[in-house]
Design an enzyme around this catalytic site. Structure first.
Site, PDB file in Angstrom:
ATOM      1  N   MET A 119       0.943  -1.399   0.199  1.00 51.56           N
ATOM      2  CA  MET A 119      -0.021  -0.110   0.158  1.00 51.56           C
ATOM      3  C   MET A 119       1.033   1.204   0.030  1.00 51.56           C
ATOM      4  O   MET A 119       0.715   2.181  -0.935  1.00 51.56           O
ATOM      5  CB  MET A 119      -0.696  -0.084   1.224  1.00 51.56           C
ATOM      6  CG  MET A 119      -1.768  -1.243   1.272  1.00 51.56           C
ATOM      7  SD  MET A 119      -2.613  -1.043   2.978  1.00 51.56           S
ATOM      8  CE  MET A 119      -1.774  -2.071   3.860  1.00 51.56           C
TER       9      MET A 119
ATOM     10  N   PHE B 242       8.608   0.393   2.384  1.00 50.41           N
ATOM     11  CA  PHE B 242       8.191  -0.383   3.675  1.00 50.41           C
ATOM     12  C   PHE B 242       7.606  -1.665   3.686  1.00 50.41           C
ATOM     13  O   PHE B 242       6.472  -1.822   4.526  1.00 50.41           O
ATOM     14  CB  PHE B 242       7.613   0.664   4.578  1.00 50.41           C
ATOM     15  CG  PHE B 242       8.033   2.047   4.839  1.00 50.41           C
ATOM     16  CD1 PHE B 242       9.430   2.216   4.791  1.00 50.41           C
ATOM     17  CD2 PHE B 242       7.461   3.249   5.305  1.00 50.41           C
ATOM     18  CE1 PHE B 242      10.181   3.336   5.140  1.00 50.41           C
ATOM     19  CE2 PHE B 242       8.059   4.209   5.382  1.00 50.41           C
ATOM     20  CZ  PHE B 242       9.310   4.418   5.396  1.00 50.41           C
TER      21      PHE B 242
ATOM     22  N   PRO C  65     -10.054  -4.187  10.004  1.00 43.41           N
ATOM     23  CA  PRO C  65     -10.129  -4.460  11.446  1.00 43.41           C
ATOM     24  C   PRO C  65      -9.269  -5.842  11.555  1.00 43.41           C
ATOM     25  O   PRO C  65      -8.493  -5.748  12.775  1.00 43.41           O
ATOM     26  CB  PRO C  65     -11.642  -4.838  11.374  1.00 43.41           C
ATOM     27  CG  PRO C  65     -12.160  -3.804  10.404  1.00 43.41           C
ATOM     28  CD  PRO C  65     -11.176  -3.815   9.425  1.00 43.41           C
TER      29      PRO C  65
ATOM     30  N   GLU D  65      -6.499  -6.859  10.107  1.00 42.01           N
ATOM     31  CA  GLU D  65      -4.886  -6.435   9.990  1.00 42.01           C
ATOM     32  C   GLU D  65      -4.765  -5.867  11.600  1.00 42.01           C
ATOM     33  O   GLU D  65      -3.782  -5.991  12.162  1.00 42.01           O
ATOM     34  CB  GLU D  65      -4.808  -5.315   9.033  1.00 42.01           C
ATOM     35  CG  GLU D  65      -3.359  -5.081   8.825  1.00 42.01           C
ATOM     36  CD  GLU D  65      -3.084  -4.104   7.507  1.00 42.01           C
ATOM     37  OE1 GLU D  65      -4.024  -4.007   7.000  1.00 42.01           O
ATOM     38  OE2 GLU D  65      -1.915  -3.852   7.665  1.00 42.01           O
TER      39      GLU D  65
ATOM     40  N   GLY E  51      22.068  -2.614  32.728  1.00 41.02           N
ATOM     41  CA  GLY E  51      22.771  -2.378  31.405  1.00 41.02           C
ATOM     42  C   GLY E  51      22.683  -3.535  30.589  1.00 41.02           C
ATOM     43  O   GLY E  51      22.680  -3.492  29.464  1.00 41.02           O
TER      44      GLY E  51
ATOM     45  N   GLY F 164      -1.487   1.240  10.047  1.00 46.27           N
ATOM     46  CA  GLY F 164      -2.331   2.476  10.646  1.00 46.27           C
ATOM     47  C   GLY F 164      -1.732   3.192  11.660  1.00 46.27           C
ATOM     48  O   GLY F 164      -1.646   2.226  12.817  1.00 46.27           O
ATOM     49  N   THR F 165      -1.271   4.391  11.577  1.00 45.65           N
ATOM     50  CA  THR F 165      -0.579   4.888  12.944  1.00 45.65           C
ATOM     51  C   THR F 165      -1.707   4.846  14.053  1.00 45.65           C
ATOM     52  O   THR F 165      -2.854   5.013  13.835  1.00 45.65           O
ATOM     53  CB  THR F 165      -0.052   6.080  12.640  1.00 45.65           C
ATOM     54  OG1 THR F 165      -0.876   7.199  12.471  1.00 45.65           O
ATOM     55  CG2 THR F 165       1.000   6.206  11.445  1.00 45.65           C
ATOM     56  N   ASN F 166      -1.191   4.896  15.272  1.00 47.65           N
ATOM     57  CA  ASN F 166      -2.097   4.957  16.367  1.00 47.65           C
ATOM     58  C   ASN F 166      -2.836   6.367  16.467  1.00 47.65           C
ATOM     59  O   ASN F 166      -4.032   6.534  16.886  1.00 47.65           O
ATOM     60  CB  ASN F 166      -1.327   4.899  17.619  1.00 47.65           C
ATOM     61  CG  ASN F 166      -1.099   3.474  17.957  1.00 47.65           C
ATOM     62  OD1 ASN F 166      -1.436   2.685  16.995  1.00 47.65           O
ATOM     63  ND2 ASN F 166      -0.452   2.910  19.249  1.00 47.65           N
TER      64      ASN F 166
END
Ligand SMILES: Cc1cc2nc3c(=O)[nH]c(=O)nc-3n(C[C@H](O)[C@H](O)[C@H](O)COP(=O)(O)OP(=O)(O)OC[C@H]3O[C@@H](n4cnc5c(N)ncnc54)[C@H](O)[C@@H]3O)c2cc1C
Length: 385
Positions: A131, A162, A248, A250, A348, A372-374
């Site tokens: 996409m 991406f 939904p 995904e 560490g 989809g970003t938040n």
């Protein structure tokens, strides 16, 4: 490994318990021993796809008549959880089985389903969905890749970036404009069989902050000739609606991965603080450690219960976009909050690459960004206010 000790969710039937055990055994014996090597080489071996197919871990939710295991989304969720509990965050199989194959099952013609699904189930075909483009990600209406009618088929031009499974994929669902003047209604999903496709080129396997051995890549399409049957479904212009309907699932796949990673992080941390010592005491004996882990375990329990609620609704066909968006946004944010506190308890060592907690920390970051970003999730949720 069950740090939460919750009763089995109601969607978890007997056959799913068996699937869980079978997946766990296969993952432990056939995949986990190779993680370090894949990590070093920056990619897993291509043959793993065939091995996953042989073990029945691909396309578990696809009907048997098309080569799948005949299960539901619950089967995908069980396998997906096992992958993340074992630290296989970089594996693109949940996308292959839970996103690419369902597009074909739901929207493909009978011929398309018979042609592609059995090979996706064996791993002969590796799926990807393309996409995102260099110029557009969140705003899918801005896609520039186009599929122009030519004779009986199409000619595809454009570039994507991406793309998960980008180096191994040989069946790629490409979001393209078939009618650039028609906006969303001019968008179609084109299924590209890349083996021998002239004009198709893979770009770099991208170097990333995390998911080190995921073969996330750029893809280029230059006058790639496609037959008419490359159009997913029967009509042009349905791509946007198809995407919206499948998102939904995904999002739920990402949410399922997030909860698996939370549980993995918690298990690793509980083990570590019980052996490491400071000031003559085990780290778990400090009240701060107990409080931090008590908080994390409580939050992880809430996360798991919400996820189970979403899976149950989705299996019944009742999961709406708003709730799926809540699951994706909140559970991936929660993963970030929990893994950060867990890593701190490693001192560490938590910063060292050979400690899996450091990898979960890095792998977790992208989950707030992809599928989809938040922020986009919050926009979708806000529409329901
Ligand atoms: C490891 C990895 C794997 C990926 N796998 C795939 C894949 O397989 N297939 C695929 O197609 N893509 C994939 N992606 C791409 C991913 O889905 C996109 O990166 C994501 O959708 C965001 O798009 P973008 O990067 O263009 O960011 P942009 O859309 O440019 O967003 C930048 C920022 O602006 C914010 N923003 C954008 N619009 C709004 C708005 N309306 N309101 C408020 N804030 C907004 C975003 O939330 C973000 O914070 C992957 C990405 C990564 C990193």
């Amino acid at each position: 490994m069950d740090v939460l000790n919750l009763p089995r969710p109601s969607w978890m039937s007997e056959d799913l318990v068996l699937l869980e055990e079978q997946s766990r055994r296969f993952i432990a014996s056939e995949l986990v021993p190779h993680i370090e090597r894949w990590h070093e080489q920056g990619m897993m071996d291509r043959k793993v796809w065939n091995e996953l197919g042989e073990a029945g871990l691909l396309c578990a939710g696809i009907p048997e008549q098309y080569g799948g295991a005949g299960g539901t989304f619950a089967h995908e969720a069980v396998i997906n959880r096992e992958f993340t509990l074992a630290g296989l965050d970089s594996l693109g199989a949940p996308l292959h089985s839970g996103i690419v194959a369902p597009y074909i099952l739901k929207y493909g013609t009978e011929e398309q389903k018979k042609r592609w699904l059995p090979k996706l189930a064996t791993g002969e075909l590796v799926g990807a969905i393309a996409m995102t483009e260099p110029g557009t990600g969140s705003d899918l209406q801005g896609v520039k890749t186009n599929a122009k009618k030519s004779g009986n088929g199409y000619v595809l031009n454009g570039s994507k970036t991406f793309i998960t499974n980008g180096q191994h994929a040989n069946l790629i669902i490409v979001v393209a404009k078939t009618d650039p003047a028609a906006g969303a209604k001019g968008t179609s999903l084109m299924v590209v069989e890349t083996d021998g496709a002239e004009g198709f080129r893979r770009g770099r396997k991208l170097k990333k902050l995390g998911m080190d051995w995921a073969d996330t890549s750029e893809l280029f399409f230059e006058d790639v000739k496609l037959p008419a049957e490359a159009l997913l479904g029967e009509r042009e212009g349905e791509g946007f609606v198809q995407l919206m309907q499948e998102l939904p699932q995904e999002r739920l796949i990402v949410a399922t991965g997030a909860v698996g990673m939370i549980e993995h992080a918690l298990a690793l941390t509980i083990d570590y603080v019980k052996t490491r010592q400071a000031f003559g005491k085990k780290i778990i004996e400090f009240q701060n450690t107990q409080f931090v882990l008590a908080e994390c375990k409580s939050e992880a329990t809430v996360a798991r219960v919400f996820l189970d609620h979403c899976i149950e609704r989705h299996v019944k066909g009742e999961l709406d976009t708003v709730t799926a968006s809540m699951a994706k946004y909140w559970l991936t944010d929660e993963l970030g909050r929990i893994v950060d506190r867990c890593l701190q308890l490693f001192g560490g060592y938590g910063f060292m690459d050979e400690y899996p907690i450091s990898r979960i920390y890095r792998d977790a970051r992208v989950m707030r960004i992809y599928a989809g970003t938040n922020e986009i999730m919050k926009l979708l949720i806000a529409r329901s206010l």
